[in-house]
Design an enzyme around this catalytic site. Structure first.
Site, PDB file in Angstrom:
ATOM      1  N   GLY A   1      10.952   9.037 -31.460  1.00 49.38           N
ATOM      2  CA  GLY A   1      11.196   7.655 -31.039  1.00 49.38           C
ATOM      3  C   GLY A   1      12.505   7.535 -30.300  1.00 49.38           C
TER       4      GLY A   1
ATOM      5  N   CYS B   1      11.033  15.461 -34.104  1.00 49.27           N
ATOM      6  CA  CYS B   1      12.068  14.955 -33.207  1.00 49.27           C
ATOM      7  C   CYS B   1      12.947  13.913 -33.915  1.00 49.27           C
ATOM      8  CB  CYS B   1      11.419  14.423 -31.928  1.00 49.27           C
ATOM      9  SG  CYS B   1      12.608  14.190 -30.613  1.00 49.27           S
ATOM     10  N   TYR B   2      12.785  12.613 -33.585  1.00 49.48           N
ATOM     11  CA  TYR B   2      13.586  11.609 -34.310  1.00 49.48           C
ATOM     12  C   TYR B   2      13.319  11.709 -35.808  1.00 49.48           C
ATOM     13  CZ  TYR B   2      15.411   7.148 -35.919  1.00 49.48           C
ATOM     14  OH  TYR B   2      16.114   6.184 -36.603  1.00 49.48           O
TER      15      TYR B   2
ATOM     16  N   HIS C   1       8.063  18.913 -30.010  1.00 42.69           N
ATOM     17  CA  HIS C   1       6.838  18.124 -30.192  1.00 42.69           C
ATOM     18  C   HIS C   1       5.606  19.029 -30.294  1.00 42.69           C
ATOM     19  CE1 HIS C   1       8.478  14.058 -29.637  1.00 42.69           C
ATOM     20  NE2 HIS C   1       9.417  14.704 -28.982  1.00 42.69           N
TER      21      HIS C   1
ATOM     22  N   GLU D   1       2.733  18.165 -31.073  1.00 39.17           N
ATOM     23  CA  GLU D   1       1.515  17.409 -30.744  1.00 39.17           C
ATOM     24  C   GLU D   1       1.149  17.474 -29.268  1.00 39.17           C
ATOM     25  OE1 GLU D   1       4.459  16.295 -31.462  1.00 39.17           O
ATOM     26  OE2 GLU D   1       4.893  14.266 -30.790  1.00 39.17           O
TER      27      GLU D   1
ATOM     28  N   ASP E   1     -17.506   2.975 -24.233  1.00 40.12           N
ATOM     29  CA  ASP E   1     -17.249   2.155 -25.418  1.00 40.12           C
ATOM     30  C   ASP E   1     -18.346   1.103 -25.645  1.00 40.12           C
ATOM     31  OD1 ASP E   1     -15.005   3.640 -25.214  1.00 40.12           O
ATOM     32  OD2 ASP E   1     -13.707   2.012 -24.532  1.00 40.12           O
TER      33      ASP E   1
ATOM     34  N   LYS F   1     -10.919   7.630 -28.415  1.00 42.02           N
ATOM     35  CA  LYS F   1     -11.974   7.773 -27.394  1.00 42.02           C
ATOM     36  C   LYS F   1     -12.810   9.048 -27.594  1.00 42.02           C
ATOM     37  CE  LYS F   1     -13.188   6.177 -23.167  1.00 42.02           C
ATOM     38  NZ  LYS F   1     -13.216   4.759 -22.795  1.00 42.02           N
TER      39      LYS F   1
END
Ligand code: XMP
Length: 519
Positions: free
Chosen positions: A59, A86-87, A175, A177, A233, A375
């Site tokens: 963040g 990270c943060y 990170h 991710e 969707d 999604k």
């Protein structure tokens, strides 16, 4: 908002990173149910027995200032493993008495290389000797908190992975991710299965029956209305509800005249003939074109289209009595984005219009069966509902349609020209098996003419711009690198087949600094 309060899960505490959603997706892709909550929501947690792990996101905040975003300290003493990213790592270090400093010398943006200092279950099969990871930090931990050890360092920052193995608290400065971190999934696997010891408990397919049962229970004997656009969707929503209540679902397809070539008819035929849905068509193309005449400002176009869509949909729906519910294809990212981690709204870049949004006056109750899904999970659901690939794997398409791909004024001639060029481009992508490698691709018409020469004559005609990007969630994107012969070939095909276009250009900007659409 939390779903599934009876299910083992990993909670991701969001401190406002652009990529928090990716953490939740990575965890779910590994078969573990995860949800994102804000730091404020942590205070309201009562029952910890279903929480098998916490992940603290990155963040923009800094723990080096007096006021910084934090979480109640109790979560560190609940015997639930914690991974700070990270943060999240800096916050853990701060809370346990480490030292953090903003530092020009230690900051890292982009690629960095990890060096192993010590073995740990967190890095098994992730880090052997040297790994490339993706960094984005200005502050760095410069003194270890008490009872923590260093697992790995980089050249610039010594304390890049830290652990308190007794308390099962871990922190990583990079990170894992994002796909730029090599083998980041292995780190999540280690955290989930070796450290949290959570069992796999999630797949979108396994939720199908529950969703259908829930729809039946909610709707009872009433009717549901839904705006069907033919995008993934709304198509999955329609098929799910149709499975639950059959003909008591009324689908409305509004033809704005701004769809891709032949797409409206194709979608209608598929849903009417193959899936036997109860669909009603409204041809509103003339009204839309009339209202858009001489309108060139993109935001004005969006507003006109959004408002008009709702008006047409509302008028049509009044023809049906005893409808109690409106179905919408809201996804989990829409829910996450509607609550901000810091209370501040991120700056509005474009006002996105979602088909079927806000007909509040209609006094219908909302049902949003996809609101807990990403999604890619919706596509998994679509597949298990038998949704054909052409629709299930379709690229995203903006609500205002071709209106924002015709830069400047919209005329029937320009729509036709663009539809032809776009169809040639997309068909070629499908034929060359490139379509599914690309996140979104389209053709657009620029508002200027340029000189060309065709045969022995000079031409003064339109420029067609092609765009094709790779992306994970549309927040960032890279342009797709085509083989040269593909680009040559497509340029020839468009110019030879579409009257009015004498030049084709390919957009090679990424997002940021550009956006995916031109308007
Ligand atoms: P941008 O251009 O903001 O697009 O990088 C990101 C994604 O959002 C889609 N998009 C829209 N979708 N209404 C929509 O429903 C809109 O007004 C709109 N504008 C952009 C875009 O196609 C891409 O997938």
């Amino acid at each position: 908002m939390q779903f599934h309060n009876d299910k083992n899960k990993v909670l991701i505490i969001d401190f406002g990173s652009q990529v928090t959603k990716l953490i939740a997706r990575r965890v779910r892709e590994l078969g573990v149910y995860s949800e994102i909550i804000t730091a404020a929501e942590v205070k309201k947690l009562k029952n910890f027995s279903y929480i098998k792990g916490f992940i603290l996101s990155g963040g923009p905040s800094t723990v080096t200032e007096k006021k910084f975003q934090s979480v109640p300290k109790e979560i560190f003493y609940k015997d639930v493993p914690i991974l700070g990213i990270c943060y999240g790592l800096q916050l853990i270090a701060k809370i346990f008495g480490g030292k953090i400093k903003p530092s020009k010398k230690r900051r890292e943006f982009g690629r960095a290389y990890l060096f192993k200092k010590k073995s740990s279950p967190l890095i098994k099969n992730f880090l052997n000797k040297k790994n490339s990871v993706w960094m984005s930090h200005e502050d760095a931990v410069i003194r270890l908190p008490k009872n923590f050890k260093t697992i790995a360092s980089t050249k610039n920052s010594k304390l890049t992975i830290i652990e308190n193995s007794k308390r099962k608290i871990y922190g990583v400065q990079f990170h894992p991710e994002v796909t730029h971190t090599k083998n980041g999934n292995q780190l999540f696997k280690n955290f989930l299965f070796s450290i949290c010891k959570i069992k796999k408990n999630w797949s979108a397919t396994s939720q199908k029956k529950r969703l259908i049962d829930e729809i039946k229970k909610t709707v009872k004997k009433n009717k549901v209305i839904c705006a069907l656009s033919g995008g993934v969707d709304s198509s999955v929503v329609a098929l799910l509800i149709n499975k639950a209540i059959k003909k008591r679902l009324v689908c409305i397809m509004v033809d704005t005249g701004l769809m891709r070539k032949d797409e409206f008819k194709y979608t209608y035929d598929i849903f009417k003939k193959k899936y036997r849905l109860n669909i009603n068509l409204v041809d509103a193309s003339k009204i839309f074109l009339g209202k858009l005449k001489n309108i060139s400002n993109p935001e004005t176009k969006r507003k006109i289209i959004g408002k008009l869509f709702i008006k047409v949909f509302e008028k049509e729906s009044k023809k049906y009595k005893d409808i109690k519910f409106l179905a919408q294809g809201t996804l989990y990212p829409d829910i996450i984005e509607s609550k901000s981690s810091t209370g501040s709204k991120t700056s509005k870049i474009k006002s996105h219009h979602n088909v079927g949004g806000l007909p509040k006056k209609m006094k219908l109750k909302l049902i949003e069966p996809l609101k807990e899904f990403f999604k890619d999970e919706v596509r998994v659901l679509g597949k298990s509902l038998g949704l054909i690939k052409n629709i299930n794997l379709k690229h995203p398409f903006p609500g205002p349609g071709l209106a924002i791909r015709i830069i400047g004024n919209i005329t029937p001639e320009r729509i036709k020209m663009l539809q032809q060029a776009d169809q040639i481009f997309i068909n070629e992508l499908i034929e060359r098996k490139l379509y599914n490698k690309i996140w979104q691709a389209y053709a657009a018409l620029l508002p200027i003419k340029t000189v060309g020469v065709m045969g022995d004559s000079r031409t003064y005609e339109n420029i067609c711009l092609l765009r094709a990007v790779t992306s994970e969630d549309g927040m960032t994107a890279d342009y797709f690198s085509f083989p040269k012969n593909f680009i040559d070939n497509i340029s020839n095909k468009i110019i030879n087949n579409v009257k009015g276009i004498n030049r084709v250009v390919y957009d090679i900007t990424s997002k940021p600094p550009s956006t995916i659409e031109l308007e």
